[in-house]
Design a protein around this motif. Structure first.
Motif, short mmCIF file in Angstrom:
data_model
loop_
_atom_site.label_atom_id
_atom_site.label_comp_id
_atom_site.label_asym_id
_atom_site.label_seq_id
_atom_site.Cartn_x
_atom_site.Cartn_y
_atom_site.Cartn_z
N THR A 609 6.09 -7.80 -0.46
CA THR A 609 6.29 -8.30 0.91
C THR A 609 6.92 -7.28 1.33
OG1 THR A 609 7.78 -9.91 2.04
CG2 THR A 609 8.36 -9.17 -0.23
N GLY A 610 7.19 -7.08 2.84
CA GLY A 610 7.73 -5.99 3.64
C GLY A 610 6.73 -5.54 4.07
N ALA A 611 7.41 -4.07 5.11
CA ALA A 611 6.55 -3.01 5.75
C ALA A 611 5.23 -2.53 4.73
CB ALA A 611 7.35 -2.85 6.79
N GLY A 612 4.01 -2.48 5.40
CA GLY A 612 2.74 -1.62 3.83
C GLY A 612 2.57 -2.39 2.84
N SER A 613 3.08 -3.52 2.54
CA SER A 613 3.15 -4.00 1.47
C SER A 613 1.39 -3.95 1.37
CB SER A 613 3.83 -5.40 0.62
OG SER A 613 3.94 -6.16 2.39
N GLU A 614 0.53 -5.29 2.29
CA GLU A 614 -0.59 -5.44 1.94
C GLU A 614 -1.39 -4.48 2.13
OE1 GLU A 614 0.39 -4.20 6.55
OE2 GLU A 614 1.68 -5.67 4.51
N ASP A 615 -1.12 -3.04 2.20
CA ASP A 615 -2.36 -1.94 2.21
C ASP A 615 -1.83 -1.10 0.28
OD1 ASP A 615 -2.42 -2.23 4.17
OD2 ASP A 615 -1.31 -0.32 4.97
N VAL A 616 -1.20 -2.16 -0.79
CA VAL A 616 -0.87 -1.59 -2.23
C VAL A 616 -2.24 -2.18 -2.69
CG1 VAL A 616 0.00 -1.51 -4.20
CG2 VAL A 616 1.09 -1.18 -2.17
N VAL A 617 -3.43 -1.12 -3.09
CA VAL A 617 -4.30 -1.94 -3.37
C VAL A 617 -4.05 -1.96 -5.04
CG1 VAL A 617 -5.52 -0.89 -2.48
CG2 VAL A 617 -5.19 0.46 -4.83
N ASN A 618 -4.99 -3.00 -5.89
CA ASN A 618 -4.60 -3.41 -8.10
C ASN A 618 -3.73 -1.85 -8.19
OD1 ASN A 618 -4.71 -5.41 -6.63
ND2 ASN A 618 -6.84 -6.83 -7.90
N GLU A 619 -5.14 -0.76 -8.18
CA GLU A 619 -4.64 0.52 -9.29
C GLU A 619 -3.60 1.20 -8.91
OE1 GLU A 619 -7.30 -0.28 -6.98
OE2 GLU A 619 -8.64 -0.34 -8.25
N GLU A 620 -2.54 0.76 -7.97
CA GLU A 620 -1.10 1.70 -7.64
C GLU A 620 -0.22 -0.05 -7.56
OE1 GLU A 620 -0.63 4.22 -6.86
OE2 GLU A 620 -2.79 5.12 -6.51
N ILE A 621 -0.62 -0.31 -8.07
CA ILE A 621 0.75 -2.15 -8.52
C ILE A 621 1.88 -1.03 -9.34
CG2 ILE A 621 -0.63 -2.91 -9.69
CD1 ILE A 621 1.54 -4.41 -8.20
N GLN A 622 1.38 -1.06 -10.65
CA GLN A 622 2.53 -0.23 -11.68
C GLN A 622 3.52 0.85 -10.89
OE1 GLN A 622 0.58 0.97 -15.03
NE2 GLN A 622 -1.24 -1.23 -15.56
N ARG A 623 2.95 2.03 -10.12
CA ARG A 623 3.47 2.74 -10.02
C ARG A 623 4.87 2.30 -8.75
NH1 ARG A 623 -1.63 5.52 -9.20
NH2 ARG A 623 -0.84 7.45 -10.93
N VAL A 624 4.27 1.15 -8.11
CA VAL A 624 4.66 0.46 -7.10
C VAL A 624 6.31 -0.22 -7.90
CG1 VAL A 624 5.02 -1.37 -5.28
CG2 VAL A 624 3.01 0.54 -5.63
#
Length: 775
Positions: A609-624
């Motif tokens: 949640t938050g600004a820009g959270s909808e742009d995170v793809v599945n491949e980047e979830i571990q880095r986030v």
């Protein structure tokens, strides 16, 4: 203005000099010049030359004239009928000191004040700015900065007694204790940490009168907050008698008030080792050694005699005290009052709410505290709206009493600007939980010896300091939801700007879906009692600045939460909150063993949640998720659809919405120290599972209920990423201690970057795209 000053100087001059005109004035000035020494004549000549230069500089310009003598092209303006030329005048309040000197010198020259007698008289009659602004005078500032805080003078075996362990047991206390005896109207200001109990009489502390009894109170008095002051007050209960004390202590019965003080071992002082800018806040600084003393024989406790730099006592204005007393007076114990506090930031809302809770606890067994300020929270880390049930007085800033509330919701940011609907829904859910579960308790386990009101629990609501634009609309909606009986407003608008009873009544039918306390058809609904209060900055003339910003206090609250130790005993009682008892700062967060959790088994869903959270793809979830602060959410069964992602091993779906607050709650926060993958080689397939390394102070029983992880905009402060042990050993934040290297901390740079690296210099970020008044 110059002529007015000269006139005042002339009025104070002798009558003979004021009547000299024409040739007589010239003769007197000539005779005085001839009779003076050459050195005096040269000095007066230089002063006269300087006066002429200053007079030339201070020459008043004519209308439409530039300083160099040229004139503006004013024909165009004069030809217009809607322009009125106004002559330029000097502002009396903005006149500088050199113009006052010019006026004084002109008065001396024009009125023949060149003699030594006249010079001394004019020097004494110099205008003092303090006559116009008394608070700016040096005497007023000196008296405010050096006002006496402690009138109690310690004298061993007279008003100060040191008891050993056996003598303390006779008073029903554990451990070595120090007895402090007060006579009438004596006061004592302390710095540090301790535990106290009232043995005889009563004492006023932070706006609350504590009567003698078996209750024990923890005191936290850092330099970053106003210091508590003990003041002797008359008691309403009969004094106790002590027979098992030695003869040297029996004289305490002759004093009005006696308090017992002993050491408090909580480890909260160690937070200064983690957060370096708060280091040593429970001890006096170097420039405060002259006003700090240690007469109690207790480690970590000091007596402050006078105000000093960065030291300010707790001050409760009389207007605040009267308003709290009138509002908290029990008139009908069948109803539960609701107190709503609103106003701008830095006005004293949190101090007023804390004092109100303490005074309500004298009449009620418990008090509910609804914290709507997600930037400066009272009992939880930032980014959480909570409903906490308080059962004991609060004597300390927010970082000294972190609590695991029974009802809380994770917003994930320090401002509701990006998610106002989620913010309102969370507060509405908390109000509904208060009405259904807390407002009228069904049972009470310890009501036998308590004479206070136990069948109802009042509500205190603290709001955020954002009072313009969207913030004002959110606060107004919260006020309509709460339907308070008393409103404390730190703003000073006209009385007509308050919402009228009919306007609030019309909104109740619309807000009934948000769980309002009443409706338009409710006959018990009445107009709230509104009280206007002055902010603390305008009531108290001198408040020394502690040097800490709101962001510093927010970082300290976050660090205090992760180092706090909460009780592992899980009590099913709804009304028992879980405050922190100690702080374990023996190891930094990077050296604490984390929980290793399999995402595919432990969690049903991971939400951003938050600004820009909808742009995170599945491949980047571990880095986030790596190094993020997440909220552990407990949801009712069937609220969310569980998803399994085979690629990353984390049940994450892009653009997922947070669970509704009406069917979920936050059980605590956790720090994702790292994300790792474990590969298992099978006969035909090679499978992997993703592990999250979580650090959280929440008990295990709380963690078993959390099946959803939500990440917002919260970040761990930089101080929480460092290893403070290397600083203690080497004096720097680098080095290697116990296998943890400071230079290897990810995303951290030590020292100055090499030359030629782009982005090495500190850049200035502009955040003024919109003015504050336009928000």
């Amino acid at each position: 203005m110059l002529s007015a000053v000269a006139a005042r100087k002339a009025a104070k001059a002798p009558a003979t000099s004021s009547t000299i005109t024409g040739n007589t004035s010239g003769q007197k000035s000539q005779s005085s010049t001839s009779s003076s020494s050459p050195k005096q004549r040269s000095k007066r000549a230089s002063q006269l030359q300087k006066t002429r230069l200053n007079t030339k500089k201070a020459r008043k310009l004519k209308p439409f004239e530039q300083p160099n003598g040229t004139k503006f092209a004013d024909d165009l303006f004069k030809s217009q009928t809607d322009v009125i030329p106004v002559e330029m005048e000097y502002d009396e309040m903005s006149m500088s000191e050199d113009l006052l000197d010019v006026a004084e010198t002109e008065a001396k020259v024009l009125h023949g004040s060149a003699s030594s007698e006249d010079e001394s008289m004019s020097e004494d009659s110099r205008m003092d700015v303090a006559t116009l602004f008394p608070q700016l005078s040096q005497a007023a500032q000196h008296s405010e900065d050096n006002r006496q805080l402690t009138t109690w003078e310690p004298i061993a075996d007279l008003n100060l007694f040191f008891l050993d362990r056996d003598e303390s047991h006779a008073l029903g206390l554990a451990g070595p204790t120090t007895l402090v005896c007060f006579r009438e109207e004596e006061s004592l200001c302390v710095l540090g940490t301790c535990q106290i109990a009232i043995v005889i009489g009563a004492v006023e502390l932070c706006g609350l009168v504590l009567q003698e009894g078996p209750h024990q109170y923890p005191i936290f008095a850092p330099r970053s907050a106003p210091l508590p002051v003990f003041r002797q007050r008359s008691s309403t209960t009969p004094n106790r008698t002590f027979r098992d004390l030695p003869a040297r202590v029996n004289g305490i019965a002759n004093f009005k008030t006696v308090i017992a003080i002993w050491e408090s071992v909580t480890g909260v002082e160690g937070l200064g080792k983690v957060c370096k800018n708060f280091g040593g806040i429970f001890e006096p600084s170097r420039w405060q050694q002259s006003v700090a003393h240690r007469p109690f024989g207790i480690d970590g406790l000091f007596m402050i005699t006078r105000c000093a730099r960065d030291l300010s006592p707790f001050t409760l204005p009389s207007s605040w005290s009267n308003a709290i007393h009138n509002a908290t007076e029990v008139k009908d114990d069948a109803k539960s009052p609701a107190f709503f506090v609103k106003g701008p930031k830095n006005s004293g809302k949190s101090t007023l709410c804390r004092t109100m809770v303490n005074q309500l606890l004298q009449k009620y067994g418990r008090v509910a505290y609804l914290d709507c300020d997600i930037g400066q929270t009272e009992f939880t880390p930032p980014g959480v709206v909570s409903l906490t049930v308080v059962s004991r007085p609060i004597f300390g800033p927010p970082f000294t009493h972190p609590t695991l509330p029974r009802h809380a919701h994770f917003v994930g940011t320090t401002t509701p600007r990006s998610s106002p609907s989620q913010y309102l829904d969370s507060i509405s859910s908390l109000l509904q939980s208060y009405q259904l579960d807390i407002q009228t308790p069904i049972y009470d386990l310890d009501n036998a010896a308590d004479s206070r009101i136990l069948h109802t629990i009042p509500l205190v609501v603290n709001t955020m300091g954002w009072i313009k634009g969207l913030g004002a609309d959110l606060n107004q909606r919260i006020e309509n939801l709460v339907a308070p009986t008393h409103v404390f407003d730190f703003q000073q608008p006209p009385i007509d700007s308050y919402p009228r009873y009919s306007a609030i009544q019309d909104n109740y039918e619309f807000l009934s879906s948000y769980g309002a306390r009443g409706s338009a058809t409710n006959p018990s609904f009445s107009k709230p009692s509104s009280v206007l209060l002055d902010p603390i900055t305008s009531v108290v003339s001198s408040l020394p600045s502690s040097g800490f910003t709101a962001a510093d206090h927010r970082n300290l609250s976050m660090i205090s939460y992760f180092y706090a130790t909460f009780s592992k005993d899980t009590n099913a009682d709804l009304f028992s909150d879980t405050p922190a008892t100690t702080w374990n700062v023996s190891h930094p967060l990077c050296a604490i063993p984390p929980y290793e959790v399999d995402c595919a088994i432990a969690f049903d869903k991971v939400i951003l949640t938050g600004a820009g959270s909808e742009d995170v793809v599945n491949e980047e979830i571990q880095r986030v998720l790596n190094g993020a602060i997440v909220g552990l959410i407990s949801c009712e069964p069937g609220v969310l659809e569980t998803t399994k992602d085979e690629g990353s091993g984390i049940p994450y779906t892009q653009k997922s919405s947070v669970p509704p607050p009406s069917a979920s709650r936050c059980v605590g926060l956790a720090l994702v120290r790292g994300v790792s993958q474990l590969f298992n080689s099978g006969s035909t397939l090679r499978q992997s599972k993703t592990l999250l390394h979580l650090i959280t102070p929440a008990p295990v029983s709380y963690l078993q209920q959390a099946r959803v992880v939500v990440k917002g905009d919260l970040e761990l402060p930089v101080w929480g990423m460092l290893d403070f042990r290397s600083f203690e050993k080497y004096g720097t934040l680098g080095g290697e201690v116990a296998g943890v290297q400071g230079e290897s901390v990810p995303y951290m740079q030590w020292g100055k970057a090499p030359d030629g690296v782009h982005g090495a210099e500190k850049r200035k970020v502009r955040r003024n795209l919109m003015r504050r008044g336009q928000m």
